[in-house]
Design a protein around this motif. Sequence first.
Motif, short mmCIF file in Angstrom:
data_model
loop_
_atom_site.label_atom_id
_atom_site.label_comp_id
_atom_site.label_asym_id
_atom_site.label_seq_id
_atom_site.Cartn_x
_atom_site.Cartn_y
_atom_site.Cartn_z
N PHE A 27 0.79 -1.22 0.00
CA PHE A 27 0.00 0.00 0.00
C PHE A 27 0.83 1.28 0.00
CE2 PHE A 27 -2.47 -3.27 2.36
CZ PHE A 27 -3.41 -3.51 1.38
N GLY A 28 2.17 1.16 0.13
CA GLY A 28 3.02 2.34 0.14
C GLY A 28 3.01 3.02 1.50
N HIS A 29 3.80 4.08 1.64
CA HIS A 29 3.82 4.82 2.89
C HIS A 29 4.11 6.29 2.63
CE1 HIS A 29 8.16 3.50 2.52
NE2 HIS A 29 8.31 4.80 2.66
N GLU A 30 3.71 7.12 3.57
CA GLU A 30 4.00 8.54 3.52
C GLU A 30 5.32 8.81 4.25
OE1 GLU A 30 2.40 10.66 1.81
OE2 GLU A 30 0.52 9.62 1.37
N LYS A 31 5.93 9.93 3.93
CA LYS A 31 7.15 10.33 4.61
C LYS A 31 6.90 10.43 6.11
CE LYS A 31 10.66 14.00 4.59
NZ LYS A 31 11.07 15.27 3.96
N GLY A 32 7.77 9.77 6.90
CA GLY A 32 7.64 9.82 8.35
C GLY A 32 6.68 8.81 8.93
N ALA A 33 6.14 7.90 8.10
CA ALA A 33 5.19 6.90 8.60
C ALA A 33 5.85 5.98 9.62
CB ALA A 33 4.61 6.08 7.45
N PHE A 34 7.15 5.74 9.46
CA PHE A 34 7.93 4.98 10.44
C PHE A 34 9.37 5.47 10.36
CE2 PHE A 34 7.15 2.53 6.58
CZ PHE A 34 8.43 2.29 6.11
N THR A 35 10.23 4.92 11.18
CA THR A 35 11.58 5.47 11.37
C THR A 35 12.36 5.63 10.07
OG1 THR A 35 11.65 4.43 13.54
CG2 THR A 35 13.75 5.18 12.61
N ASP A 36 12.31 4.62 9.21
CA ASP A 36 13.12 4.66 7.99
C ASP A 36 12.38 5.25 6.79
OD1 ASP A 36 15.32 3.51 9.22
OD2 ASP A 36 14.57 1.47 8.88
N ALA A 37 11.17 5.77 7.00
CA ALA A 37 10.40 6.33 5.89
C ALA A 37 10.85 7.76 5.62
CB ALA A 37 8.91 6.29 6.22
N LYS A 38 11.93 7.89 4.83
CA LYS A 38 12.53 9.19 4.58
C LYS A 38 11.74 10.01 3.55
CE LYS A 38 16.32 8.36 7.01
NZ LYS A 38 16.00 7.82 8.32
N GLU A 39 10.94 9.32 2.71
CA GLU A 39 10.14 10.02 1.71
C GLU A 39 8.93 9.17 1.35
OE1 GLU A 39 12.77 8.55 -2.14
OE2 GLU A 39 12.99 10.57 -1.39
N ARG A 40 7.98 9.77 0.69
CA ARG A 40 6.77 9.05 0.28
C ARG A 40 7.12 7.99 -0.75
NH1 ARG A 40 2.18 12.76 -2.02
NH2 ARG A 40 3.68 12.97 -3.71
N ARG A 41 6.45 6.85 -0.63
CA ARG A 41 6.72 5.74 -1.55
C ARG A 41 5.41 5.11 -2.01
NH1 ARG A 41 10.09 0.19 -0.21
NH2 ARG A 41 9.84 -0.77 -2.26
N GLN A 42 5.29 4.87 -3.31
CA GLN A 42 4.13 4.20 -3.84
C GLN A 42 4.16 2.72 -3.51
OE1 GLN A 42 4.69 5.30 -7.98
NE2 GLN A 42 2.80 6.48 -7.91
N GLY A 43 2.98 2.15 -3.27
CA GLY A 43 2.88 0.72 -3.03
C GLY A 43 2.62 -0.04 -4.32
N LEU A 44 2.65 -1.36 -4.22
CA LEU A 44 2.50 -2.19 -5.40
C LEU A 44 1.09 -2.11 -5.99
CD1 LEU A 44 4.56 -5.30 -4.27
CD2 LEU A 44 5.27 -3.42 -5.72
#
Length: 450
Positions: free
Chosen positions: A211-228
């Motif tokens: 599902f992807g994640h937004e920047k800051g969603a967890f410790t290593d989430a440095k930037e927004r990422r699209q999910g599959l």
Amino acid sequence: MADSVLLIDDDADLRRALGAYFDRIGYEVAGAGTGEAGFEAFDRLRPDVVILDLHLPDVGGLDVLEQLKSRGGSVILLTGQGDIETAVRAMQLGAEHFLTKPVDLNHLAAATARVGDKVRLARQNARLRAREHEHAGLESLGVSPAIRELGRQIELLAASERSTVLLTGESGTGKGWVARVIHHLSPRASGPFVEVNCGGLSATFLESELFGHEKGAFTDAKERRQGLFELADRGTIFLDEIGDLAPELQPKLLKVLETKTFRRLGGTRELTVDVRLVAATNRDLMAEVRAGRFREDLYYRLSVMPLRLPAVRERSRDDRLALLTRILSDLVPQMPGCPSVTSAEALDRLLSAPWPGNVREMRNVVERAMILARGAGQIGLEHLPSDLRRSGGSGGGDRRHQPQALAEVERVHIEKTLKFHGGNRTRAALELGISRATLINKIKVYGLDV
């Protein structure tokens, strides 16, 4: 799903301004301030378009352009200098456009849109070529009534482009291959095919992958990422080992199937996708439901159109011959110098083996045999694993004699029949009492030149 753009420029203010503009007009945006950071971001995100500054602090812009092109990137080059010679060189290296700063945003957006359209067209053409290949592969499933019915069901499933498909069967029976065939024969063939294995991954990691994640969603989430699911928009997503899906993710998957909407991890915005789901498992999902490990409502949502793939040992000898022929045909272009035909003895052992690991095991054994037989005219008994070499015959005497004789008799008889009919395969197949497809497979495996 929105197009994606990667901005590589050491000017942080310009990156922010361009990023805000492209975000506002609907693009997924990522940025990098150096060439090396740009390479890393490109490999990780695979953006549709790269907008690259010619002057970077660590690597020359033309060198970055050349590297990105070699990795399949589509690049628009920006520079503060209207250097005609550099512009010509950039176009020779494969830049899609060369624009000077300060750049007109409407002009840049139009150029980016054109490049994005070109990228999509190239991907669609590649998928259409793959579709033709997969259709040929479906015809090589086999010739028995049971396998032909399986092929007919696969074609029906492919045509029902919005129905969820559940593939079941033992490990290694080719569920991933069938999932790709269903996609490439479907109206969604011009869209992406995205595959993910649900086994052995933590719930948090798999949720981020899907599902992807937004920047800051967890410790290593440095930037927004699209999910599959976003990446599979207008295409197909294949979830292998669906029986291993974590209980906490099962309701989220059910929601996507029912509403076509989800939120990124750490996000608040509902995203909508048009995705067909193909799932696969080697487990008894109904037993998992009874045991309380799998949601009953998700099971029924997945099993709208279930399809069981038979183990190799359950298939007829002719079907196993068709499977072996397809494996050899797939491997030959990848392994120059390796033989594509087998001796009569080796063929009999390959067709008689129980193959507990199914198609995957057969492919591995054939690939190993081709490597060992490199430079030889054919794959011989000596190139097979020791357990297959020992498995022929039952009883006293030379255990290898009977399998060798039967296969050799078949080869000689087919060759004589073909010669009698002047090489006409249709008439030869009628006399032999087999289908034309089976005859063609045997000609390939025996290496007959008629």
